[in-house]
Design an enzyme around this catalytic site. Structure first.
Site, mmCIF file in Angstrom:
data_model
loop_
_atom_site.group_PDB
_atom_site.id
_atom_site.type_symbol
_atom_site.label_atom_id
_atom_site.label_comp_id
_atom_site.label_asym_id
_atom_site.label_seq_id
_atom_site.Cartn_x
_atom_site.Cartn_y
_atom_site.Cartn_z
ATOM 1 N N HIS A 1 -6.282 -4.145 0.224
ATOM 2 C CA HIS A 1 -6.288 -3.001 -0.691
ATOM 3 C C HIS A 1 -6.713 -3.407 -2.102
ATOM 4 O O HIS A 1 -6.282 -2.778 -3.075
ATOM 5 C CB HIS A 1 -4.911 -2.334 -0.729
ATOM 6 C CG HIS A 1 -4.678 -1.392 0.399
ATOM 7 N ND1 HIS A 1 -5.247 -0.137 0.470
ATOM 8 C CD2 HIS A 1 -3.961 -1.536 1.538
ATOM 9 C CE1 HIS A 1 -4.869 0.463 1.586
ATOM 10 N NE2 HIS A 1 -4.102 -0.364 2.258
ATOM 11 N N LYS B 1 -12.323 -1.135 4.208
ATOM 12 C CA LYS B 1 -11.806 -0.312 3.105
ATOM 13 C C LYS B 1 -12.893 -0.213 2.026
ATOM 14 O O LYS B 1 -13.891 0.469 2.257
ATOM 15 C CB LYS B 1 -10.467 -0.870 2.626
ATOM 16 C CG LYS B 1 -9.387 -0.639 3.694
ATOM 17 C CD LYS B 1 -8.002 -1.083 3.308
ATOM 18 C CE LYS B 1 -6.998 -0.638 4.372
ATOM 19 N NZ LYS B 1 -6.273 -1.735 4.989
ATOM 20 N N SER C 1 0.795 -1.230 0.000
ATOM 21 C CA SER C 1 0.000 0.000 0.000
ATOM 22 C C SER C 1 0.828 1.281 0.000
ATOM 23 O O SER C 1 0.293 2.341 -0.297
ATOM 24 C CB SER C 1 -0.953 -0.009 1.195
ATOM 25 O OG SER C 1 -0.227 -0.029 2.399
HETATM 26 C C1 PLP Z 1 -5.832 -2.183 6.354
HETATM 27 C C2 PLP Z 1 -5.073 -3.447 6.321
HETATM 28 C C3 PLP Z 1 -5.172 -4.394 7.349
HETATM 29 C C4 PLP Z 1 -5.981 -4.135 8.589
HETATM 30 O O1 PLP Z 1 -7.336 -4.211 8.312
HETATM 31 P P1 PLP Z 1 -8.369 -3.824 9.486
HETATM 32 O O2 PLP Z 1 -9.615 -4.552 9.093
HETATM 33 O O3 PLP Z 1 -8.489 -2.347 9.466
HETATM 34 O O4 PLP Z 1 -7.787 -4.333 10.749
HETATM 35 C C5 PLP Z 1 -4.495 -5.587 7.217
HETATM 36 N N1 PLP Z 1 -3.724 -5.833 6.137
HETATM 37 C C6 PLP Z 1 -3.580 -4.940 5.143
HETATM 38 C C7 PLP Z 1 -2.718 -5.259 3.975
HETATM 39 C C8 PLP Z 1 -4.233 -3.717 5.206
HETATM 40 O O5 PLP Z 1 -4.077 -2.820 4.235
#
Ligand code: PLP
Length: 397
Positions: free
Chosen positions: A212, A243, A184
């Site tokens: 992502h 997300k 990311s």
């Molecule tokens: C945002 C993200 C997480 C965490 O996700 P949450 O549901 O907010 O705990 C884990 N791994 C990756 C690659 C992320 O981008």
């Protein structure tokens, strides 16, 4: 608190401040969206993971409200005691179907999903081979399991092969390769065709964290394994509802039935943490319905990303190449990235600057993220702000 401990905390905080690493949170007065109000001003928001613009979607809000009335507020239980409603299983089955896996299991967050994934599945006789740029939650999850740990340089397939050889030479029983589907900070996609081919050659399994990507990458937004056409070669997927899928919270693991069945018995963040609230599950189901039929939203997202990328390039900014809606504007110097972010803020554009230790020294950047809620006029306004800020900071001549 002892005085010694209080002093220790004060010193640590002072150190963070002095290194310029103190994170400050700006309260947003409006719902999350393309336009937000911060400090009493309307801003264009280019730093949310709200890829499909669903965070304030009236259909999700309505689904959550209806569920509050029908199902109450909280479950006050973990899943296996009295925290499972039919809708929890419905969402798990819907996610599994969407992702092309046999079953799925919900967690409070993807951080918990990754935290609980490795320990029940792998023992000391096994090996995990992890990309060096994997998300913190994968790193922590791997730390919690007893398997032997191997690490390969980000997306370096020669190094991955060397680690596979090392794990085999050490007599590993089962080998699991773990990778983010999208890194990311750069918006780069993991090289899943090569990774799955190597896994096949060394009899290893593959786990992809697709936070992502789920909802917008690949056909129908089914994620990077489908984007690359290797979905049947990826054994385990983890992801988030936080997300593109509405942006609230909730995580999941999808994979073979036996994996999900064992995690339901043994994954500690699942066993010892509360069930997702019904309103979140109901809105999650609605988000998934919208996403499955969401080709128009995805088209809008990628049109925006292409227009944004082209606009920044014409202005003369240095971008990392790519196809993902994460578009990093490379500035190099940490202070410059902070100054740029401040200027953009003054010009009504909300972005985040990233610098060491989040990214390597000398590669400071502004990470911009496109979403489907932004209009062409919004993007033109944001480009105008980037042009001004770029000239003011001397990034552009
Ligand atoms: C945002 C993200 C997480 C965490 O996700 P949450 O549901 O907010 O705990 C884990 N791994 C990756 C690659 C992320 O981008």
């Amino acid at each position: 608190m002892t005085p010694e401990f209080a002093r220790h905390l004060a010193e640590t905080l002072a150190e963070i401040e002095q290194q310029g690493l103190m994170k400050r949170e700006r309260p947003i007065a409006t719902p999350q969206g393309g336009h937000v109000e911060v400090d009493g001003r309307e801003m264009l928001n280019l730093c949310a993971n709200n890829y499909l613009g669903l965070a304030d979607d009236p259909r999700l809000v309505a689904a959550a409200k209806a569920s509050l009335d029908a199902d109450g507020y909280g479950m006050a239980s973990v899943r296996f005691i009295c925290g499972t409603k039919p809708m929890h299983r419905e969402l798990e089955r819907a996610l599994a179907r969407f992702l092309g896996k046999e079953d799925a299991i919900l967690f409070a967050a993807c951080f918990d999903a990754n935290g609980g994934l490795f320990e029940p599945l792998l023992g000391a006789e096994d090996a995990v081979i992890s990309d060096a740029l994997n998300h913190a939650s994968i790193i922590d999850g791997v730390r919690l399991c007893k398997a032997q740990r191997y690490r390969y340089a980000n997306s370096d397939m020669d190094d991955l092969e060397a680690q596979l050889k090392a794990a085999r030479a050490a007599g590993a029983r089962h080998i699991l390769i773990a990778t983010d589907g999208v890194f990311s900070m750069d918006g780069y996609l993991a090289k899943l065709p090569e990774i799955t081919a190597l896994a096949g050659r060394y009899d290893a399994m593959v786990m992809v964290d697709d936070c992502h990507a789920t909802g917008f990458m690949g056909p129908q937004g089914r994620g990077t394994p489908h984007h690359h056409g290797v979905a049947d070669k990826v054994d385990i997927l983890t992801g988030t509802l936080g997300k593109a899928l509405g942006g609230a919270l909730g995580g999941y693991i999808a994979g073979p039935q036996a994996v999900v069945d064992l995690l339901r018995q043994r994954a500690r963040p699942y066993l010892f943490s509360n069930s997702l609230p019904p309103a979140v599950v109901a809105a999650g189901l609605e988000a998934l319905r919208i996403v499955e039929a969401g080709d128009a939203l995805r088209a809008r997202l990628f049109e925006n990303a292409a227009y944004w990328r082209g606009g920044l390039q014409s202005l003369g900014f240095d971008l990392l190449p790519g196809e993902h809606p994460i578009v990093p504007v490379m500035l190099g110097d940490a202070r410059l990235s902070q100054e740029m972010a401040t200027r953009l803020y003054e010009h009504g554009v909300y972005v985040a600057g990233f610098f060491f230790p989040v990214v390597p020294k000398g590669t400071a950047r502004i990470r911009t993220q496109m979403n489907a809620a932004l209009s062409r006029a919004d993007l033109d306004q944001a480009l105008d702000a980037f042009g001004k800020a770029g000239r003011e900071t001397g990034v552009l001549s």
